[in-house]
Design an enzyme around this catalytic site. Sequence first.
Site, short mmCIF file in Angstrom:
data_model
loop_
_atom_site.label_atom_id
_atom_site.label_comp_id
_atom_site.label_asym_id
_atom_site.label_seq_id
_atom_site.Cartn_x
_atom_site.Cartn_y
_atom_site.Cartn_z
CG HIS A 1 -7.58 3.86 0.34
ND1 HIS A 1 -8.70 3.09 0.57
CD2 HIS A 1 -6.55 3.00 0.16
CE1 HIS A 1 -8.36 1.82 0.52
NE2 HIS A 1 -7.06 1.73 0.28
CB THR B 1 3.02 0.10 7.42
OG1 THR B 1 1.61 0.06 7.71
CG2 THR B 1 3.78 -0.12 8.71
CD GLN C 1 -7.37 6.43 7.91
OE1 GLN C 1 -7.01 6.07 9.00
NE2 GLN C 1 -8.24 5.73 7.18
NE ARG C 2 -2.56 3.28 1.31
CZ ARG C 2 -3.05 2.12 0.87
NH1 ARG C 2 -3.44 1.20 1.74
NH2 ARG C 2 -3.13 1.86 -0.40
CG ASP D 1 -1.78 -0.25 9.22
OD1 ASP D 1 -2.37 0.78 8.83
OD2 ASP D 1 -2.10 -1.40 8.86
NE ARG E 1 -27.40 13.10 13.49
CZ ARG E 1 -27.54 13.66 12.29
NH1 ARG E 1 -26.50 14.23 11.71
NH2 ARG E 1 -28.70 13.65 11.69
CG MET F 1 -6.91 2.54 6.66
SD MET F 1 -5.81 2.70 5.25
CE MET F 1 -6.97 2.48 3.90
N GLY G 1 0.84 -1.20 0.00
CA GLY G 1 0.00 0.00 0.00
C GLY G 1 0.87 1.24 0.00
O1 F6P Z 1 -1.27 -1.78 5.43
C1 F6P Z 1 -1.66 -0.49 5.18
C2 F6P Z 1 -3.15 -0.42 4.88
O2 F6P Z 1 -3.47 0.92 4.60
C3 F6P Z 1 -4.03 -1.01 5.97
O3 F6P Z 1 -4.27 -0.09 7.01
C4 F6P Z 1 -5.27 -1.35 5.19
O4 F6P Z 1 -5.97 -2.42 5.78
C5 F6P Z 1 -4.73 -1.80 3.86
O5 F6P Z 1 -3.46 -1.19 3.72
C6 F6P Z 1 -5.62 -1.44 2.70
O6 F6P Z 1 -5.06 -1.96 1.56
P1 F6P Z 1 -5.59 -1.67 0.07
O7 F6P Z 1 -5.18 -0.26 -0.27
O8 F6P Z 1 -4.89 -2.66 -0.76
O9 F6P Z 1 -7.07 -1.81 0.10
#
Ligand code: F6P
Length: 344
Positions: free
Chosen positions: A274, A126, A276-277, A128, A163, A170, A11
Site C-alpha cells: 500500500h 485506480t 504505492q497508494r 492499476d 543478489r 500492485m 481502494g
Molecule cells: O484496485 C486497486 C488495488 O490497489 C489493487 O492493486 C490491489 O489488489 C487492491 O486494490 C488491494 O485492495 P485492498 O486495499 O482492499 O487490500
Amino acid sequence: MARIGVLTGGGDCPGLNAVIRAVVRKGLLDGHTLFGYTYGWAGVLNGEGEELTAERTKGILPRGGTILGSSRTNPFKEGGPGVDGVLEGMARQGVDVLVAIGGEDTLGVAARLADAGVPIVGVPKTIDNDLKGTDYTFGFQTAVQIATDAVDRLHTTAESHNRVMILEVMGRHAGFIAAHAGMAGGGDVILVPERPFDIEEVCNHIRRRHANGRTFSIVVVSEGATPREGTLSTTGGGQLDAFGHARLGGIAVMLEREIEERTGYETRMTILGHVQRGGTPTAFDRVLATRFGVAAAEAVNAGHSGVMVAARGGDIVEVPISEALGDPKTLDDKFFADAAVFFG
Ligand code: F6P
C-alpha cells in the site's frame, strides 16, 4: 441549481482529493451546493457525511487518500438495500445528483443506478490503470513513480550483495505498474498477469545473465501474475471483499524461494503493497484529477447521467460508464515487447 452528492469508493488512490476539490470549486462557481458522503456507498446508504465548502477543500490538492474516506460497501450485494437504499440516502441530504469517484466496482454500481433513473456521473479511478474507456486513471502515474524509486533502491543493494531482488507491485488483473516501473527502473525480468510465467524460463534467464558476467538481477512482478498451468503449484484462496475479489499479494514469497532453490543465487523479495497508494500525487495525477473533477461538474451542469469522464488523447471527454465495465484493460503486447528488449 442542484445539490451534488460526492463519494469516493473502493481502494483509495492519490488524486482523489484533487478530484473532490475540483468538483466542489466548479460546482460552487456554478451555483450548486455540495455534500460529501463518507466511506463510499456506506455513507450514501446511511445518509452520512459532511457539507463540502471551499473552506473544507482548502489545502487538499496535494494530499493523498480521500478526505471523505472510502470503503468497498456494495449496495447491490445479496440482500443489500439496492436502488431504494441509495434514493433514501440521497433524500436524507436533499441530494439531486451523485458524482461517484471510483474503480470498476463503484462505477458498476453507478451504472446500475443510472439505469434505474438515478442521476449520476462517474469519475474513473485506480492505481492499476486497468479501466477501459479512458487512456489513464489518476493515481497510476504516482504508483509507477513510487515503484520506480523502489526498483532504483533495490538496484544498488542488489549490486552490493550479488543478489536477485524481487519487487512485487500492485496490479490485480493487469501489469501496467510492473511493466512501466520495470521499464523505467531497468528491470531484468517483468512478470505480469497477462502473461502466465514458467518459473524455469525465469531461472534460465537469470542464469544466462549471470553466465554473461552480470552479478545481480532485478525481477518486477505484479501481485496478480500467475505461473503457467502445470509449471508450479501455488496455494489459492484468501478472503473475498463485498464485490467478490480475493485479497492478493505474496507471489514474491514463492518466487524468492523457487529462484534461490533452483539457481543457487541468493534471492530477496520486497512487497511494496500500500506504499504505492499512499502519499502525495505526482503533478501529472494532480492535473488529470483536477481536469476530471471540473469535467464531472460540467457533466452535472449539462444534466448528463450514466456517463463518466475520461482521458482520450490530450482531451477530457464523457463516455457511457458501461465502457469502463466488463473485462479489464490489459497491457498491450507491443509495450511488453519493448520492455523485453532490455531483459538480460
Ligand atoms: O484496485 C486497486 C488495488 O490497489 C489493487 O492493486 C490491489 O489488489 C487492491 O486494490 C488491494 O485492495 P485492498 O486495499 O482492499 O487490500
